[in-house]
Design a protein around this motif. Structure first.
Motif, short mmCIF file in Angstrom:
data_model
loop_
_atom_site.label_atom_id
_atom_site.label_comp_id
_atom_site.label_asym_id
_atom_site.label_seq_id
_atom_site.Cartn_x
_atom_site.Cartn_y
_atom_site.Cartn_z
N ALA A 1 0.83 -1.21 0.00
CA ALA A 1 0.00 0.00 0.00
C ALA A 1 0.87 1.25 0.00
N PHE A 2 1.96 1.22 0.76
CA PHE A 2 2.86 2.38 0.81
C PHE A 2 3.56 2.58 -0.53
N VAL A 3 4.06 1.50 -1.12
CA VAL A 3 4.73 1.61 -2.42
C VAL A 3 3.75 2.13 -3.46
N LEU A 4 2.50 1.66 -3.41
CA LEU A 4 1.49 2.12 -4.35
C LEU A 4 1.24 3.61 -4.23
N ARG A 5 1.11 4.11 -3.00
CA ARG A 5 0.85 5.54 -2.81
C ARG A 5 2.03 6.38 -3.28
N TYR B 1 9.85 9.77 -4.72
CA TYR B 1 10.91 8.86 -4.21
C TYR B 1 10.60 7.41 -4.53
N VAL B 2 10.06 7.16 -5.71
CA VAL B 2 9.70 5.79 -6.08
C VAL B 2 10.93 4.90 -6.13
N GLY B 3 12.00 5.39 -6.76
CA GLY B 3 13.23 4.61 -6.88
C GLY B 3 13.78 4.15 -5.54
N PRO B 4 14.02 5.10 -4.60
CA PRO B 4 14.55 4.69 -3.28
C PRO B 4 13.63 3.74 -2.53
N VAL B 5 12.32 3.98 -2.60
CA VAL B 5 11.37 3.12 -1.87
C VAL B 5 11.35 1.71 -2.47
N VAL B 6 11.32 1.63 -3.80
CA VAL B 6 11.34 0.32 -4.46
C VAL B 6 12.65 -0.40 -4.14
N ALA B 7 13.76 0.32 -4.19
CA ALA B 7 15.07 -0.29 -3.91
C ALA B 7 15.14 -0.82 -2.49
N VAL B 8 14.63 -0.04 -1.53
CA VAL B 8 14.66 -0.47 -0.12
C VAL B 8 13.84 -1.75 0.07
N CYS B 9 12.65 -1.78 -0.50
CA CYS B 9 11.77 -2.95 -0.33
C CYS B 9 12.38 -4.19 -1.00
N ALA B 10 12.92 -4.02 -2.20
CA ALA B 10 13.51 -5.16 -2.91
C ALA B 10 14.77 -5.66 -2.22
N LEU B 11 15.63 -4.73 -1.79
CA LEU B 11 16.87 -5.13 -1.11
C LEU B 11 16.58 -5.78 0.24
N SER C 1 9.84 13.61 3.22
CA SER C 1 11.17 13.74 2.64
C SER C 1 11.67 12.37 2.20
N ARG C 2 12.77 12.38 1.45
CA ARG C 2 13.35 11.11 0.99
C ARG C 2 13.70 10.23 2.18
N ARG C 3 14.31 10.84 3.20
CA ARG C 3 14.71 10.07 4.38
C ARG C 3 13.50 9.48 5.09
N SER C 4 12.44 10.29 5.20
CA SER C 4 11.22 9.82 5.85
C SER C 4 10.56 8.70 5.06
N ALA C 5 10.53 8.83 3.74
CA ALA C 5 9.92 7.80 2.89
C ALA C 5 10.69 6.48 3.01
N VAL C 6 12.01 6.57 2.99
CA VAL C 6 12.84 5.36 3.12
C VAL C 6 12.66 4.75 4.51
N GLY C 7 12.58 5.62 5.54
CA GLY C 7 12.36 5.13 6.90
C GLY C 7 11.04 4.39 7.04
N ARG C 8 10.00 4.92 6.42
CA ARG C 8 8.69 4.26 6.48
C ARG C 8 8.72 2.92 5.75
N ALA C 9 9.41 2.89 4.62
CA ALA C 9 9.52 1.63 3.88
C ALA C 9 10.25 0.58 4.71
N PHE D 1 7.91 -5.08 -6.94
CA PHE D 1 7.99 -3.73 -6.40
C PHE D 1 8.25 -2.70 -7.49
N THR D 2 9.05 -3.06 -8.49
CA THR D 2 9.30 -2.14 -9.60
C THR D 2 8.01 -1.90 -10.38
N GLY D 3 7.29 -2.98 -10.67
CA GLY D 3 6.03 -2.84 -11.40
C GLY D 3 4.99 -2.06 -10.62
N LEU D 4 4.91 -2.32 -9.30
CA LEU D 4 3.93 -1.63 -8.47
C LEU D 4 4.26 -0.15 -8.35
N GLY D 5 5.51 0.15 -8.09
CA GLY D 5 5.91 1.54 -7.88
C GLY D 5 5.82 2.38 -9.15
#
Length: 200
Positions: free
Chosen positions: A24-28, A35-45, A106-114, A159-163
């Protein structure tokens, strides 16, 4: 080898595609194109790390560490309830796509939430570490690593497809009412997951 990788791919997709807090977070983020790239990367990694841990035998340790899963469970409940409250609060005042982008974290906040939505979810340890790890180890020898590779590819593809694929639905979210409905659905999803965790 190819068979094991295909099995890992299909098993990984079957576990990850289910609607959850992380998805749901990645979708939003994808819909808002923030910050789709960082969020997708964090979830996949994170998934790759957990899958590798499971195949390496860490699952046996997690299986016997009930107190650790309990701590993670209640931290996850608290985080999900907070996130749900934020989504439902946003829904009180409908926003446009532009406002959603402007008010994005922010980017940091988005990555932290992911990271929080990944590692504060006990199901990720049960599904990704224990279940995938045990299935992979049934393959034996090198095949277990081919299985793990297939599961990692499944996470990356999903995650790439969803984001990045979420952008295709932006027209559906062109109105404030659509964003209001989205925030309500996300909030209710988070509350439902929090309730299921609280009830064990």
């Amino acid at each position: 080898m190819t068979t094991a990788a295909a099995a890992g791919l299909l098993t990984g997709l079957s576990l990850i595609v289910a609607i959850g807090a992380q998805n749901a977070f990645v979708l939003r983020q994808g819909l808002a194109r923030q910050y789709v790239g960082p969020v997708v990367a964090v979830c996949a990694l994170a998934d790759a790390l957990l899958i590798t841990a499971g195949v390496s035998g860490i699952g046996a340790i997690v299986e016997h560490a009930d107190w650790v899963l309990d701590v993670v469970r209640w931290l996850g409940v608290a985080f999900l309830v907070t996130y749900a409250a934020m989504s439902l609060w946003r829904a009180r005042k409908p926003e446009t796509l532009e406002a959603a982008r402007a008010g994005a974290p922010s980017r940091r906040s988005a990555v932290g939430r992911a990271l929080a939505l990944t590692f504060l979810n006990p199901h990720v340890y049960l599904d990704t570490v224990l279940l995938l790890g045990s299935i992979a180890n049934q393959q034996g020898g090198r095949d277990r690593w081919w299985f793990a590779a297939g599961a990692v590819v499944a996470s990356i593809v999903w995650f790439t497809g969803l984001g990045y694929g979420a952008g295709a639905f932006q027209r559906l979210l062109a109105t404030p009412r659509a964003w209001q409905v989205l925030d309500v659905l996300i909030g209710l999803t988070m509350l439902a997951i929090a309730l299921s965790l609280a009830l064990g």
